[in-house]
Design an enzyme around this catalytic site. Structure first.
Site, PDB file in Angstrom:
ATOM      1  N   CYS A 163       0.803  -1.218   0.000  1.00 21.12           N
ATOM      2  CA  CYS A 163       0.000   0.000   0.000  1.00 21.12           C
ATOM      3  C   CYS A 163       0.839   1.273   0.000  1.00 21.12           C
ATOM      4  CB  CYS A 163      -0.950  -0.013   1.193  1.00 21.12           C
ATOM      5  SG  CYS A 163      -2.004  -1.477   1.216  1.00 21.12           S
ATOM      6  N   HIS A 340      -9.829   1.984   0.111  1.00 21.83           N
ATOM      7  CA  HIS A 340      -8.375   1.849   0.131  1.00 21.83           C
ATOM      8  C   HIS A 340      -7.926   1.283  -1.213  1.00 21.83           C
ATOM      9  CE1 HIS A 340      -4.348   1.240   1.152  1.00 21.83           C
ATOM     10  NE2 HIS A 340      -4.444   0.465   2.222  1.00 21.83           N
ATOM     11  N   PHE A 399       1.851  -3.425   3.995  1.00 20.50           N
ATOM     12  CA  PHE A 399       2.175  -4.735   4.560  1.00 20.50           C
ATOM     13  C   PHE A 399       3.681  -4.989   4.408  1.00 20.50           C
ATOM     14  CE2 PHE A 399      -2.201  -7.010   3.940  1.00 20.50           C
ATOM     15  CZ  PHE A 399      -2.735  -6.215   4.933  1.00 20.50           C
TER      16      PHE A 399
END
Length: 414
Positions: A163, A340, A399
């Site tokens: 992300c 997101h 992550f």
């Protein structure tokens, strides 16, 4: 060389709109782009909502015979890049093409193509696999297709940092120009992971909101009743260039990129580090890189995913970086409306931060209804707010503990 770098073009596509001004208008109005998943049969899934791109026709941007050679994440990258290029007014010539590059991040790449081709293999064997499978799916082909389309012969690269991908692509591009290796880059992020395996995988992790009966209110960053993020898709692309290069051609300038920070949590595969340590260091690094002080930051576009740990620890990190002044710095999460976008989030949110500086208005955190005692900052709840701003910070955390932060500066012709 420390050359100054500015944003001169922008293209945004997400669940909140298919152009930058449509996205911006919907975010300022607090309108949600989240709804039921329509792409496939979602009835057996525990999560049935997403922020899908709507009414998008790749044929408006890509020839029909070429569309099937690309996953939708590349379609979005090409479309947003076209808007950014048109917006910038920058023309590629034989003289400048080797000084103009592209750098596009994606956290997942061609998930949809991978699923489709795997199904063809299971039904018909290896002879049924498309020869375009690999170039349609791999992450760097967004940058590859865009560079081919526009004839960009400078740096051509891609990030795959979950992300943080889009933010890393913008930040790395900033540094490439700053040190003199290029004069302009078309950079950002693209993602299209609203697929059975994409939704199913994140749902299996229990990372997604299950507020299926109320999709518009499902993403609620920093709210006490948050229960996970809403998956989104799209692309955010910026044309950035060296300041004097932009001035020489009379370009309009959205904002200046003043600083860029990177850090690693080195803690856990999905959870942020305890006490927000990685987030503290990445924000500090971006501010230090710009040569300013924490007190100079006027607005923070938060990573703000609507997950329990992220929102809590990002709040903690902001308080550690800014001290008592953290309570006077507005912080908002536009993921509350557009979901997101994973690897595309940082590119879109860099653009949103630049628009906030251009228009001197902060988009809200929608769906903020029930305060969380552990999230006690000013989250610009539900209604956009005008404020004089010179510096805006955009956070992206991924992550694997990979973090990026971009510090934008209002451009006033100095």
């Amino acid at each position: 060389m420390n050359r100054r770098v500015v944003i001169t073009g922008m293209g945004l596509i997400c669940g909140s709109g298919n152009t930058k001004e449509e996205v911006w208008a919907n975010l300022l109005a607090g309108r949600s782009g989240v709804g039921p998943v329509t792409r496939f049969d979602i009835s057996a899934f525990p999560v049935r909502i997403a922020s899908e791109v709507k009414n998008f026709d790749p044929l408006k941007f890509i020839e029909k015979k070429e569309v099937k050679k690309m996953d939708p994440f590349i379609h979005y990258a090409v479309a947003a890049s076209q808007e950014a290029m048109d917006d910038s007014g920058l023309r590629v010539t034989d003289e400048n093409s080797t000084r103009f590059g592209t750098y596009i991040g994606s956290g997942i790449g061609g998930f949809g193509v991978i699923e489709r081709e795997h199904e063809k293999y299971l039904k018909g064997g290896p002879g049924k696999i498309s020869p375009f499978f690999i170039p349609a799916a791999i992450v760097n082909l967004a940058a590859g297709q865009v560079s081919i389309r526009f004839g960009l012969k400078g740096p051509n690269s891609a990030t795959c940092t979950a992300c943080s991908s889009g933010a890393h692509a913008v930040g790395d591009s900033f540094k490439i120009i700053q040190r003199g290796d290029a004069d302009a880059l078309l950079c950002g992020g693209a993602e299209a992971a609203i697929t059975p395996m994409g939704v199913g995988g994140f749902a299996a992790m229990r990372a997604l909101s299950t507020r299926n009966d109320d999709p518009e209110h499902a993403s609620r960053p920093f709210d006490a009743d948050r229960d996970g993020f809403v998956i989104g898709e799209g692309a955010g692309m910026l044309v950035i260039e060296e300041l004097e290069h932009a001035r020489a051609r009379g370009a309009k300038i959205y904002a200046e990129i003043a600083g860029y920070g990177m850090s690693s949590d080195a803690f856990h595969i999905t959870q942020p580090s305890e006490n927000g340590d990685g987030a503290v260091r990445v924000m500090t690094n971006a501010i230090k890189d710009a040569g300013v002080e924490p007190r100079d930051v006027d607005y923070i576009n938060a990573h703000g995913t609507s997950t329990f740990y992220n929102d809590k620890l990002e709040t903690m990190a902001i308080k550690r970086v800014f001290g008592d002044s953290a309570y006077s710095i507005p912080v908002s999460s536009t993921k509350s409306m557009m979901g997101h976008l994973l690897g595309a989030a940082g590119g879109v949110e860099a653009g949103i931060s630049a628009l906030a500086l251009r228009d001197q208005i902060m988009p809200p955190t929608a769906n903020y209804e029930k305060p969380d005692p552990e999230c006690d900052l000013d989250y610009v709840p539900n209604v956009s707010r005008r404020r004089s701003m010179r510096y805006a910070l955009s956070n992206s955390f991924g992550f694997g503990g990979t973090n990026a932060a971009l510090l934008m500066k209002r451009y006033d012709g100095d």
